[in-house]
Design an enzyme around this catalytic site. Structure first.
Site, mmCIF file in Angstrom:
data_model
loop_
_atom_site.group_PDB
_atom_site.id
_atom_site.type_symbol
_atom_site.label_atom_id
_atom_site.label_comp_id
_atom_site.label_asym_id
_atom_site.label_seq_id
_atom_site.Cartn_x
_atom_site.Cartn_y
_atom_site.Cartn_z
ATOM 1 N N LYS A 206 1.013 -0.842 0.504
ATOM 2 C CA LYS A 206 -0.112 0.432 -0.321
ATOM 3 C C LYS A 206 1.179 1.515 0.092
ATOM 4 C CE LYS A 206 -3.132 2.258 2.991
ATOM 5 N NZ LYS A 206 -4.434 1.507 4.160
ATOM 6 N N GLU A 212 9.870 -4.536 4.882
ATOM 7 C CA GLU A 212 10.572 -5.821 4.097
ATOM 8 C C GLU A 212 10.344 -6.377 2.710
ATOM 9 O OE1 GLU A 212 8.690 -4.820 6.507
ATOM 10 O OE2 GLU A 212 9.219 -6.976 8.329
ATOM 11 N N GLU A 353 -4.778 -6.990 14.715
ATOM 12 C CA GLU A 353 -4.887 -5.510 14.620
ATOM 13 C C GLU A 353 -5.371 -4.572 14.268
ATOM 14 O OE1 GLU A 353 -1.174 -4.418 11.173
ATOM 15 O OE2 GLU A 353 -2.821 -4.617 10.246
ATOM 16 N N LYS A 512 8.872 -0.919 14.164
ATOM 17 C CA LYS A 512 9.588 -0.213 13.445
ATOM 18 C C LYS A 512 11.097 0.432 13.911
ATOM 19 C CE LYS A 512 5.667 -1.035 10.009
ATOM 20 N NZ LYS A 512 4.817 -0.217 9.050
HETATM 21 O O1 F6P Z 1 1.903 -4.234 9.569
HETATM 22 C C1 F6P Z 1 1.461 -3.276 9.555
HETATM 23 C C2 F6P Z 1 1.322 -2.501 8.065
HETATM 24 O O2 F6P Z 1 0.484 -1.585 8.105
HETATM 25 C C3 F6P Z 1 -0.487 -4.161 7.679
HETATM 26 O O3 F6P Z 1 -1.385 -2.920 8.534
HETATM 27 C C4 F6P Z 1 0.172 -3.650 6.489
HETATM 28 O O4 F6P Z 1 -0.950 -4.396 6.147
HETATM 29 C C5 F6P Z 1 1.459 -4.124 6.663
HETATM 30 O O5 F6P Z 1 1.710 -2.849 7.231
HETATM 31 C C6 F6P Z 1 1.709 -4.030 5.077
HETATM 32 O O6 F6P Z 1 1.914 -2.735 4.543
HETATM 33 P P1 F6P Z 1 2.053 -2.498 3.132
HETATM 34 O O7 F6P Z 1 1.269 -2.545 2.362
HETATM 35 O O8 F6P Z 1 1.863 -0.412 3.136
HETATM 36 O O9 F6P Z 1 3.241 -2.353 2.972
#
Ligand code: F6P
Length: 549
Positions: A206, A212, A353, A512
């Site tokens: 997103k 990661e 969550e 984080k």
């Molecule tokens: O672990 C926190 C989080 O923000 C989740 O809510 C989300 O699904 C995940 O990290 C991945 O985030 P992104 O889609 O921004 O990489």
């Protein structure tokens, strides 16, 4: 808004729990042959039997009064109207619009969101058809044989769970793999058996900033270029799913190869968006739309049905009954379907969550428990590991059983056994085995009386342990969509009752941030000042291990 625990509805439930202490579920069944019919309902291809719960009509009446005290209908309406119910992030929560398939009007800040949704869905169809039909070729002109989806959390768990659940619908020509962990083992082991010329990467994030995912995506790009020796190959082997166009471009992915979604889609609710692209690639867009249809049907049920006949509301209230009044801290989810093996992990994020919060929307600390620990694994495997504790341990563990009546793999004799085991576990949890029954059984087996006396306490089962049974005809895309939406709405209802913001996740931030500091410390010879002695020692030991390599 006062804390829900201060309302008369809450107090009356506290009182009611003390009254039920003497009830035996097996007696409730014996006294009322209509119990199973009264405490069950069928919607969207799911038959929910909730008769094996510590409830009577009076319990349900009081639980429904609690939902009313929490103003559930107000929050449901606010969600549908596109209001910023995610108040700490100032965002609307409209994942229901993603599966709306044109029926309702969803707006955010007065703007209709449906045209954007439809446009992405049609791009997903065109792209997934091209890949599946061999029109989208790799850089060297070969057909794509493997999809590697790189993402984490909500950008991975949903598609991974659904792809596995719908494995019977996948063709052997196009395999889908998921890489989420920053532990290089996962990426290296996945790529070890793949050919860059026939591999397509879907980078799903997103924010497109998640450590990661970006680390894995960079390594995947290096692997691809190592094999194909041409920067132009990236355009044929990398697509992105994100809300962050700039970051996608900066990473080097052609924006034409980007599938958009929006900030009003929470990560853990994003499987219905372009984050579901690996599903469309794996089983085809038509089946992905069937998944959306099933979810839409559950949405309609949730929005339209009265609370006393509303499946998500009932599941939510039963969960609250044990969590807040019965002292249960966890909820087990046991699918009797191997292809639902990732469902518990998926629901862990959706539930924990969302409702793992300690303050209300107004920032007031709660004086009651909120989200339970969600856990589980498929039956019958689970029976041979932790079921001992559910049957005879000291804790109350409400359990959801999920069972398809028809198998996609009807090999002789297997499914009967699976189904019999599932029904038997729920029955055993409910009935238990009394001391007298345990004794009679041992006597019938001619065990000496002194041994019987010793064994009886161990062979007695308290019973009275609650469970829900969710039966589905067969695990199809449609019913899977309904099942996922059912749990989403359950979590929403519980969040409303607890008064928390179920759509933020600030609890993942601190770790984080600290990881970024520690990572910076790895590059120095000494730790940053102020680091505690434990963490400093751990860092020093890591330095030493690295210097010995
Ligand atoms: O672990 C926190 C989080 O923000 C989740 O809510 C989300 O699904 C995940 O990290 C991945 O985030 P992104 O889609 O921004 O990489």
């Amino acid at each position: 808004m006062p804390l829900i625990s201060h309302t008369p509805a809450w107090k009356s439930l506290e009182q009611h729990w003390t009254e039920i202490a003497g009830w035996r579920m097996r007696d409730l069944f014996d006294e009322d042959p209509g119990r199973s019919a009264r405490f069950s309902l069928e919607e969207c291809g799911i038959y929910l039997d909730y008769s094996k719960n510590l409830v009577t009509d009076e319990t349900m009446r009081r639980l429904l009064a609690l939902a009313q005290a929490a103003d559930l209908s107000f929050w449901g309406d606010s969600l549908l109207r596109g209001e910023k119910v995610n108040n700490t992030e100032g965002r609307a929560v409209l994942h229901m619009a993603l599966r709306n398939l044109g029926r309702r009007n969803y707006q955010v800040d007065g703007v209709d969101v449906m045209p954007g949704i439809r446009s992405v869905l049609s791009r997903m169809r065109a792209f997934s058809d091209d890949v599946r039909d061999g029109r989208w070729l790799g850089h060297t002109g070969q057909r794509i044989s493997d999809i590697v989806s790189i993402g984490i959390g909500g950008s991975s768990l949903g598609p991974k769970m659904v792809c596995e659940a719908l494995r019977p619908y996948q063709s052997a020509d196009l395999r889908v793999h998921f890489v989420s962990n920053v532990d290089g083992a996962q990426l290296v082991q996945t790529l070890a058996v793949l050919d860059p010329a026939t591999t397509l990467f879907v980078i799903a994030s997103k924010t497109f900033t998640t450590q990661e995912t970006i680390t894995n995506a960079q390594s995947a790009r290096a692997w691809c270029l190592d094999g194909l020796h041409d920067d132009a190959a990236i355009a044929r082997h990398f697509v992105a799913v994100s809300t962050n166009r700039e970051a996608v471009i900066e990473f080097g992915i052609d924006p034409h190869n980007m599938f958009e979604f929006w900030d009003w889609v929470g990560g853990r609710y994003s499987v219905w968006s372009a984050i579901g692209l690996p599903i469309a690639l794996a089983v085809g867009m038509t089946r992905f739309e069937e998944l959306l249809t099933g979810a839409l049907e559950m949405d309609e049920h949730f929005v339209e049905a009265p609370p006393e006949r509303n499946m998500p509301v009932i599941l939510a209230l039963l969960g609250i009954w044990y969590n807040n009044f019965g002292g249960a801290g966890t909820q087990a989810v046991i699918p009797y379907d191997q292809n639902l093996q990732y469902l518990p992990a998926y629901l862990q994020q959706v539930d924990m969550e969302s409702n793992g919060k300690r303050v209300t929307r107004d920032g007031v600390a709660v004086d009651y428990q909120t989200g339970p620990v969600i856990w589980g694994q498929p039956g019958t495997d689970a029976q041979h590991s932790f079921f001992q504790l559910i049957h005879q341990g000291t804790r109350l563990i409400p359990t959801d059983f999920i069972l398809p009546l028809r198998s996609h793999h009807p090999i002789d004799g297997h499914h009967d056994k699976l189904v019999a085991n599932c029904f038997a576990q729920a029955q055993a949890l409910m009935r238990g085995r009394t001391e007298a029954e345990a004794r009679a059984e041992l006597e019938a087996a001619n065990i000496p009386p002194e041994t019987i006396d010793k064994l009886v306490p161990h062979r007695t089962f308290p019973g009275n342990r609650p469970s829900n049974m969710l039966l589905i005809e067969q695990l199809t895309p449609r019913v899977l969509g309904a099942l996922i939406a059912l749990y989403e709405h359950k979590v929403f209802v519980q969040g409303v009752i607890w008064g928390v913001d179920s759509f933020d996740q600030w609890g993942v931030e601190l770790g984080k941030q600290l990881a970024a500091h520690i990572l910076a410390d790895f590059r120095e010879t000494a730790c940053s000042p102020g680091v505690d002695s434990s963490t400093a020692t751990l860092i020093r030991r890591y330095h030493m291990a690295m210097s010995e390599e």
